[in-house]
Design an enzyme around this catalytic site. Sequence first.
Site, PDB file in Angstrom:
ATOM      1  N   ARG A   1      11.979  -6.427   4.863  1.00 43.75           N
ATOM      2  CA  ARG A   1      11.857  -4.983   4.643  1.00 43.75           C
ATOM      3  C   ARG A   1      12.835  -4.198   5.528  1.00 43.75           C
ATOM      4  O   ARG A   1      13.044  -4.510   6.690  1.00 43.75           O
ATOM      5  CB  ARG A   1      10.421  -4.524   4.930  1.00 43.75           C
ATOM      6  CG  ARG A   1      10.171  -3.089   4.552  1.00 43.75           C
ATOM      7  CD  ARG A   1       8.704  -2.814   4.320  1.00 43.75           C
ATOM      8  NE  ARG A   1       7.887  -2.911   5.526  1.00 43.75           N
ATOM      9  CZ  ARG A   1       6.587  -2.636   5.568  1.00 43.75           C
ATOM     10  NH1 ARG A   1       5.966  -2.275   4.453  1.00 43.75           N
ATOM     11  NH2 ARG A   1       5.906  -2.756   6.683  1.00 43.75           N
TER      12      ARG A   1
ATOM     13  N   LYS B   1       0.826  -1.220   0.000  1.00 46.32           N
ATOM     14  CA  LYS B   1       0.000   0.000   0.000  1.00 46.32           C
ATOM     15  C   LYS B   1       0.855   1.263   0.000  1.00 46.32           C
ATOM     16  O   LYS B   1       0.582   2.204  -0.747  1.00 46.32           O
ATOM     17  CB  LYS B   1      -0.924   0.008   1.224  1.00 46.32           C
ATOM     18  CG  LYS B   1      -1.947  -1.102   1.258  1.00 46.32           C
ATOM     19  CD  LYS B   1      -2.926  -0.938   2.411  1.00 46.32           C
ATOM     20  CE  LYS B   1      -2.273  -0.949   3.770  1.00 46.32           C
ATOM     21  NZ  LYS B   1      -1.651  -2.247   4.107  1.00 46.32           N
TER      22      LYS B   1
ATOM     23  N   ARG C   1      11.913  -1.793  11.161  1.00 47.68           N
ATOM     24  CA  ARG C   1      10.882  -1.197  12.001  1.00 47.68           C
ATOM     25  C   ARG C   1      10.420  -2.192  13.049  1.00 47.68           C
ATOM     26  O   ARG C   1      10.389  -3.396  12.811  1.00 47.68           O
ATOM     27  CB  ARG C   1       9.683  -0.758  11.150  1.00 47.68           C
ATOM     28  CG  ARG C   1      10.003   0.384  10.225  1.00 47.68           C
ATOM     29  CD  ARG C   1       8.844   0.959   9.477  1.00 47.68           C
ATOM     30  NE  ARG C   1       7.633   0.155   9.385  1.00 47.68           N
ATOM     31  CZ  ARG C   1       6.694   0.376   8.476  1.00 47.68           C
ATOM     32  NH1 ARG C   1       6.845   1.340   7.585  1.00 47.68           N
ATOM     33  NH2 ARG C   1       5.606  -0.360   8.430  1.00 47.68           N
TER      34      ARG C   1
ATOM     35  N   ARG D   1      -9.197   0.451   8.915  1.00 43.42           N
ATOM     36  CA  ARG D   1      -8.761  -0.898   9.263  1.00 43.42           C
ATOM     37  C   ARG D   1      -9.837  -1.706   9.982  1.00 43.42           C
ATOM     38  O   ARG D   1      -9.631  -2.888  10.233  1.00 43.42           O
ATOM     39  CB  ARG D   1      -7.504  -0.839  10.130  1.00 43.42           C
ATOM     40  CG  ARG D   1      -6.285  -0.362   9.362  1.00 43.42           C
ATOM     41  CD  ARG D   1      -5.010  -0.601  10.121  1.00 43.42           C
ATOM     42  NE  ARG D   1      -3.842  -0.234   9.338  1.00 43.42           N
ATOM     43  CZ  ARG D   1      -2.597  -0.412   9.728  1.00 43.42           C
ATOM     44  NH1 ARG D   1      -2.361  -0.971  10.904  1.00 43.42           N
ATOM     45  NH2 ARG D   1      -1.588  -0.053   8.965  1.00 43.42           N
TER      46      ARG D   1
ATOM     47  N   ARG E   1       0.035  -8.877  13.429  1.00 43.60           N
ATOM     48  CA  ARG E   1      -0.605  -7.916  12.533  1.00 43.60           C
ATOM     49  C   ARG E   1      -1.504  -8.628  11.529  1.00 43.60           C
ATOM     50  O   ARG E   1      -2.616  -8.174  11.240  1.00 43.60           O
ATOM     51  CB  ARG E   1       0.457  -7.089  11.789  1.00 43.60           C
ATOM     52  CG  ARG E   1       1.218  -6.111  12.680  1.00 43.60           C
ATOM     53  CD  ARG E   1       2.404  -5.510  11.944  1.00 43.60           C
ATOM     54  NE  ARG E   1       1.989  -4.644  10.858  1.00 43.60           N
ATOM     55  CZ  ARG E   1       2.814  -4.231   9.905  1.00 43.60           C
ATOM     56  NH1 ARG E   1       4.069  -4.618   9.875  1.00 43.60           N
ATOM     57  NH2 ARG E   1       2.372  -3.426   8.957  1.00 43.60           N
TER      58      ARG E   1
END
Length: 225
Positions: free
Chosen positions: A128, A15, A161, A90, A172
């Site tokens: 990532r 996204k 992160r 969300r 998540r």
Amino acid sequence: MSKAIVLFGSPGSGKGTQAKLLKQRLQIPHISTGDMLRERIAQGTELGLRVAAKMQAGALVLDDVVNEMVANRLGEPDAANGFILDGYPRTTPQAQFLSDWLDGREIREVVIHLAVDYNSIIARLTGRRQCPVCGTLYNIGTRPPKVEGVCDLDGAKLVIRNDDREEVIRERLSAYERQTRPVLDFYRKAGRRLLEVDASSHPPDVVFEKICQAIDVHDRAQDAS
């Protein structure tokens, strides 16, 4: 008419990357609730202190908190001609709040669902890395920096992160299945504009062109109706 685009998909669906590309193409702001919350945490604001533990654990922030933050941001002058929402809504209550907010201003959103399979998501997020200075995202498997561990743009050391740790990623994804996937059902049942784009196996530039084509086809159909 203002162009309101809602990018929807699980963590790791791309996204943020697609929102940045759309921002360049459409010249409207990219509004990321995750970025706004992380900014408030970094600044040590009262809101940031309240939500830091939730985000680090992969849990969702309370609807009322996020709704108020988004409404305030959408009311800023640069969003008058349109905006791209990334990471919001969300939950179904957030989707209802946004729909009411948009309907009250006679703005019709286009929801773009980026569909990605579970294994691809795990691989993407665990690989990532992000530049703490400019925010550029890399992936050690699919989009590595030119020099390992270093940002191409400013030479800063890349970081993982907190919400990209594997245990947090799994939470998540679990939260997404419990609370966020029903948002798709909300949009379908409410008759809102929902476009599906396969984002599993194609590079970001190909996915971006798919999104633009889907929007163009949809806009032409709307003009003809």
